[in-house]
Write a protein that holds these residues in place. Structure first.
Motif, mmCIF file in Angstrom:
data_model
loop_
_atom_site.group_PDB
_atom_site.id
_atom_site.type_symbol
_atom_site.label_atom_id
_atom_site.label_comp_id
_atom_site.label_asym_id
_atom_site.label_seq_id
_atom_site.Cartn_x
_atom_site.Cartn_y
_atom_site.Cartn_z
ATOM 1 N N ASN A 121 0.752 -0.776 -0.222
ATOM 2 C CA ASN A 121 0.033 -0.408 -0.212
ATOM 3 C C ASN A 121 0.792 2.027 0.536
ATOM 4 N N VAL A 122 1.858 1.457 0.635
ATOM 5 C CA VAL A 122 2.982 2.091 0.828
ATOM 6 C C VAL A 122 3.461 2.365 -0.679
ATOM 7 N N LEU A 123 3.317 1.683 -1.383
ATOM 8 C CA LEU A 123 4.420 2.194 -3.089
ATOM 9 C C LEU A 123 3.679 1.861 -3.905
ATOM 10 N N ILE A 124 1.940 1.649 -3.524
ATOM 11 C CA ILE A 124 1.001 2.306 -4.131
ATOM 12 C C ILE A 124 0.658 3.283 -3.862
ATOM 13 N N THR A 125 0.345 4.103 -3.001
ATOM 14 C CA THR A 125 0.398 5.533 -3.058
ATOM 15 C C THR A 125 1.503 6.222 -3.325
ATOM 16 N N LYS A 126 2.672 5.585 -3.071
ATOM 17 C CA LYS A 126 3.970 6.425 -3.821
ATOM 18 C C LYS A 126 3.338 6.766 -4.769
ATOM 19 N N ALA A 127 3.350 5.608 -5.953
ATOM 20 C CA ALA A 127 3.201 5.839 -7.396
ATOM 21 C C ALA A 127 1.818 6.835 -7.613
ATOM 22 N N VAL A 128 1.104 6.825 -6.651
ATOM 23 C CA VAL A 128 -0.029 8.159 -6.654
ATOM 24 C C VAL A 128 -0.373 9.437 -6.964
ATOM 25 N N MET A 129 0.804 9.436 -5.748
ATOM 26 C CA MET A 129 1.609 10.487 -5.328
ATOM 27 C C MET A 129 3.098 10.549 -5.442
ATOM 28 N N PRO A 130 3.389 10.814 -5.989
ATOM 29 C CA PRO A 130 5.136 10.678 -6.073
ATOM 30 C C PRO A 130 5.195 11.452 -6.107
#
Length: 182
Positions: free
Chosen positions: A131-140
């Motif tokens: 979930n952290v990496l998905i979030t980083k992808a959405v909000m880099p």
């Protein structure tokens, strides 16, 4: 909304139930404190719930982790009482697998109003990192933190490996090596 605290899968089955984890038990008071502090500061608080159906054992995950857990509607599926999710949650997201597309959609829809996101929960090496990496992808370009003291992995080694992987992806790790289970 400036800050969001995301509490990943702090459910009965991951803490004291089917996938009981002694390290997870030890982080509960810290996670409770983080939630209360976030609430006092006016942050949004989002909980996720690992959610499976009765057919879990026939799924790809069930084939690889053959322990029936977090079956929707069961006691094991519920967020642990100590965290008072009904009081503190601005949003509870049910997710069918490790990473949540619903969480990504939430961040996509609200990213202009968010300055930072912080994660706590279980398991560091599976659902937290996903979930952290998905979030980083959405909000880099947003500040994304993981509070290591509020996370527990399947084991210490995999917890540390996940923290290192997240650091490599420019996630800021707080309180590393200060976990209650060390």
């Amino acid at each position: 909304m400036k800050k969001v605290l995301v509490v990943i899968d702090m459910q009965n089955d991951f803490i004291t139930g089917a996938l009981r984890n002694e390290d997870a038990i030890k982080i509960v008071p810290y996670v409770k404190k983080k939630i209360e502090e976030a609430w006092d500061l006016g942050a949004k608080i989002v909980f996720t719930k690992d959610t499976h159906g009765e057919d879990y054992m026939e799924s790809e995950e069930g084939a690889n982790l053959p322990v029936k857990h977090c079956i929707k509607g069961s006691e094991g599926w519920e967020i642990i009482d100590e965290l008072e999710a009904k009081k503190y949650a601005d949003l509870i997201i049910e997710k069918e697998t490790f990473g949540s597309t619903k969480l990504a959609e939430y961040f996509e829809e609200n990213k202009d109003d968010i300055d930072e996101v912080e994660f706590v929960g279980v398991c560091t090496d599976i659902c937290v990192i996903s979930n952290v990496l998905i979030t980083k992808a959405v909000m880099p370009n947003k500040k994304i933190y993981v509070d290591a003291a509020g996370c527990a992995g399947v084991c210490l080694e995999s917890h540390d490996t996940a923290l290192n992987a997240m650091k490599a992806c420019h996630i800021k790790i707080k309180n590393e090596k200060n976990e209650a289970f060390r």
